[in-house]
Design an enzyme around this catalytic site. Sequence first.
Site, PDB file in Angstrom:
ATOM      1  N   LEU A  55      67.874  -1.630  47.791  1.00  0.00           N
ATOM      2  CA  LEU A  55      68.992  -2.516  48.119  1.00  0.00           C
ATOM      3  C   LEU A  55      68.719  -3.958  47.708  1.00  0.00           C
ATOM      4  O   LEU A  55      69.639  -4.719  47.442  1.00  0.00           O
ATOM      5  CB  LEU A  55      69.283  -2.462  49.620  1.00  0.00           C
ATOM      6  CG  LEU A  55      69.666  -1.086  50.186  1.00  0.00           C
ATOM      7  CD1 LEU A  55      69.832  -1.165  51.698  1.00  0.00           C
ATOM      8  CD2 LEU A  55      70.938  -0.577  49.541  1.00  0.00           C
ATOM      9  N   GLU A  57      65.112  -6.842  46.462  1.00  0.00           N
ATOM     10  CA  GLU A  57      63.683  -7.056  46.249  1.00  0.00           C
ATOM     11  C   GLU A  57      63.331  -8.503  46.503  1.00  0.00           C
ATOM     12  O   GLU A  57      64.138  -9.410  46.294  1.00  0.00           O
ATOM     13  CB  GLU A  57      63.280  -6.657  44.819  1.00  0.00           C
ATOM     14  CG  GLU A  57      63.414  -5.169  44.531  1.00  0.00           C
ATOM     15  CD  GLU A  57      62.739  -4.771  43.231  1.00  0.00           C
ATOM     16  OE1 GLU A  57      61.575  -5.177  43.044  1.00  0.00           O
ATOM     17  OE2 GLU A  57      63.363  -4.067  42.428  1.00  0.00           O
ATOM     18  N   GLY A  58      62.103  -8.715  46.986  1.00  0.00           N
ATOM     19  CA  GLY A  58      61.599 -10.056  47.227  1.00  0.00           C
ATOM     20  C   GLY A  58      60.203 -10.218  46.673  1.00  0.00           C
ATOM     21  O   GLY A  58      59.693  -9.349  45.951  1.00  0.00           O
ATOM     22  N   GLY A  61      57.856  -7.540  48.652  1.00  0.00           N
ATOM     23  CA  GLY A  61      58.242  -6.140  48.800  1.00  0.00           C
ATOM     24  C   GLY A  61      59.709  -5.940  48.461  1.00  0.00           C
ATOM     25  O   GLY A  61      60.313  -6.740  47.749  1.00  0.00           O
ATOM     26  N   LYS A  62      60.284  -4.878  49.016  1.00  0.00           N
ATOM     27  CA  LYS A  62      61.665  -4.526  48.718  1.00  0.00           C
ATOM     28  C   LYS A  62      62.327  -3.930  49.951  1.00  0.00           C
ATOM     29  O   LYS A  62      61.665  -3.547  50.917  1.00  0.00           O
ATOM     30  CB  LYS A  62      61.720  -3.541  47.551  1.00  0.00           C
ATOM     31  CG  LYS A  62      61.002  -2.222  47.827  1.00  0.00           C
ATOM     32  CD  LYS A  62      60.977  -1.324  46.597  1.00  0.00           C
ATOM     33  CE  LYS A  62      60.111  -1.885  45.494  1.00  0.00           C
ATOM     34  NZ  LYS A  62      59.988  -0.965  44.345  1.00  0.00           N
ATOM     35  N   VAL A  63      63.649  -3.852  49.900  1.00  0.00           N
ATOM     36  CA  VAL A  63      64.426  -3.215  50.961  1.00  0.00           C
ATOM     37  C   VAL A  63      65.096  -1.988  50.364  1.00  0.00           C
ATOM     38  O   VAL A  63      65.749  -2.077  49.318  1.00  0.00           O
ATOM     39  CB  VAL A  63      65.477  -4.170  51.547  1.00  0.00           C
ATOM     40  CG1 VAL A  63      66.310  -3.456  52.612  1.00  0.00           C
ATOM     41  CG2 VAL A  63      64.814  -5.403  52.130  1.00  0.00           C
ATOM     42  N   LYS A  78      62.647  -2.308  55.184  1.00  0.00           N
ATOM     43  CA  LYS A  78      61.935  -3.349  54.439  1.00  0.00           C
ATOM     44  C   LYS A  78      60.496  -2.885  54.244  1.00  0.00           C
ATOM     45  O   LYS A  78      59.782  -2.613  55.213  1.00  0.00           O
ATOM     46  CB  LYS A  78      61.974  -4.676  55.190  1.00  0.00           C
ATOM     47  CG  LYS A  78      61.277  -5.822  54.463  1.00  0.00           C
ATOM     48  CD  LYS A  78      61.231  -7.085  55.305  1.00  0.00           C
ATOM     49  CE  LYS A  78      62.590  -7.708  55.426  1.00  0.00           C
ATOM     50  NZ  LYS A  78      62.506  -9.054  56.094  1.00  0.00           N
ATOM     51  N   ASP A 177      67.088 -20.556  58.826  1.00  0.00           N
ATOM     52  CA  ASP A 177      67.425 -20.176  57.445  1.00  0.00           C
ATOM     53  C   ASP A 177      68.836 -19.597  57.388  1.00  0.00           C
ATOM     54  O   ASP A 177      69.074 -18.535  56.812  1.00  0.00           O
ATOM     55  CB  ASP A 177      66.410 -19.174  56.907  1.00  0.00           C
ATOM     56  CG  ASP A 177      66.455 -19.060  55.377  1.00  0.00           C
ATOM     57  OD1 ASP A 177      67.032 -19.973  54.736  1.00  0.00           O
ATOM     58  OD2 ASP A 177      65.942 -18.073  54.835  1.00  0.00           O
TER      59      ASP A 177
END
Length: 464
Positions: A55, A57-58, A61-63, A78, A177
Amino acid sequence: MEVEEGNYLQYNSNFIMNSLARDNNGQENLDDEIQYRDRGVQPKLIKNYILGDVLGEGAYGKVKDAMCSFTQKRVAIKILKRVRLKKIPGGEASVLKEISITKKLHNKHIVKLIDHFIIEEKGKLYIVYEYVGGGTLQQLLEHSPKGKLPMAQCQFIFKQLTDAIEYIHSQKILHRDIKPDNILFTHGNVLKLSDFGVSEDSSQIEDFECLSRSYGSPAFQPPELTQFQQTFSPFKIDIWAMGVTLYLMTIGKFPFSGTNMYTLFENISKCNIVFPTDIDKDLQSLIKGILQVDHNQRFTLEQIKSHPWCLKELPTEEFVPLLPETKFLPLEMAYGGDEEEELIFGYENDPDQISSISHSTIVKHNNSNHFYHDKNITLSSSSSSLNDSKDDIVVPNNSNIINELQSSSDELSNHQLNVNTQAQPPQQNQDPRSSPQPPLRNSSNRRPKITFESPVDKNKCIVQ
């Protein structure tokens, strides 16, 4: 499933079965009632969660889209790599703090934390949240022709955002945030606030100096952080970000910009806000009251909720639509995904939502080659009662079918509402209403059993 090859039978789980084949004209083909096609790649199973598409990415990691095999509810997981987290000071501790804060919050406007665990062999940390499929506010703005939303939709979203911020502040939580990427929507138009990665629990802070450092997105930072002021109100940081978000929704651009970070922070500190000439005067007054350089003069949440723009009724306009509902891909691969079929599972954690399967469902009886087609069988939500009573079975008024069902009553004595393809040996005193085992893990010598139940007609059909 058994596939005949030559003179012997071989179990092969690499194919899936459609309940009804169709000819070139789209009509039902009664001569060929079973259609076989390749299953595709087997989905991964982590703990009791079936993993789907990525869904987002960061950096760490990723979701991923996922589904709980016990509840058949769709979730978002996550997945963080611990190696990357350890490369930054306090990285893993920050994630654990996020988990602790999110577990504390229970409100319809906050994304719910469901589970979290670490798998040492993979070196990964998994955080399971409720699935929110309507998209983000950022996606709404991107899909809007003018880059902004209708005023009535802005008001509807902003009032929900105010309620969400009011709740987390009542729990002594600072989000820090607030931005369109962290504002999600369900398909029922319910706003959900997400991503508490840089949040702080003010009840656990001894030195408030740590809050003077900027951690969120630069364009949403208030002047007290861009000017590195030593005295400020921590909760007014979120209120400033609400004002920037409101301006972005209604005007279609940021109130402050700059070619670099220094110029951006300088413009934020000056706080010279430009409004279009046709802007609503009440809206202009609200934004000005929120975006005050002096945090002591900045509106409080109570002043925002009682402001005339939030209370008045705006002209009705067509809302920018949310993202459409999607199917959970691994189940679509496993149980069919033709255009004529509907196979949507576990949306929005809504117990009242029921998905339907429009294609025919097959009931196959042991020691028999007969197939019975029962159309319009609906698959009830995971919150339905797992009732094992034989009185729940309702069959059509057909004497042949009734006789067949009566002859195979031993097989139908135990029907659970689940999608369970991991066959296990029978156990003594096993409760038939216990949680189903994770699907898509078939034994090499067992056939998968799929049970569907209609909450309307109380029909239960089994594929075995």
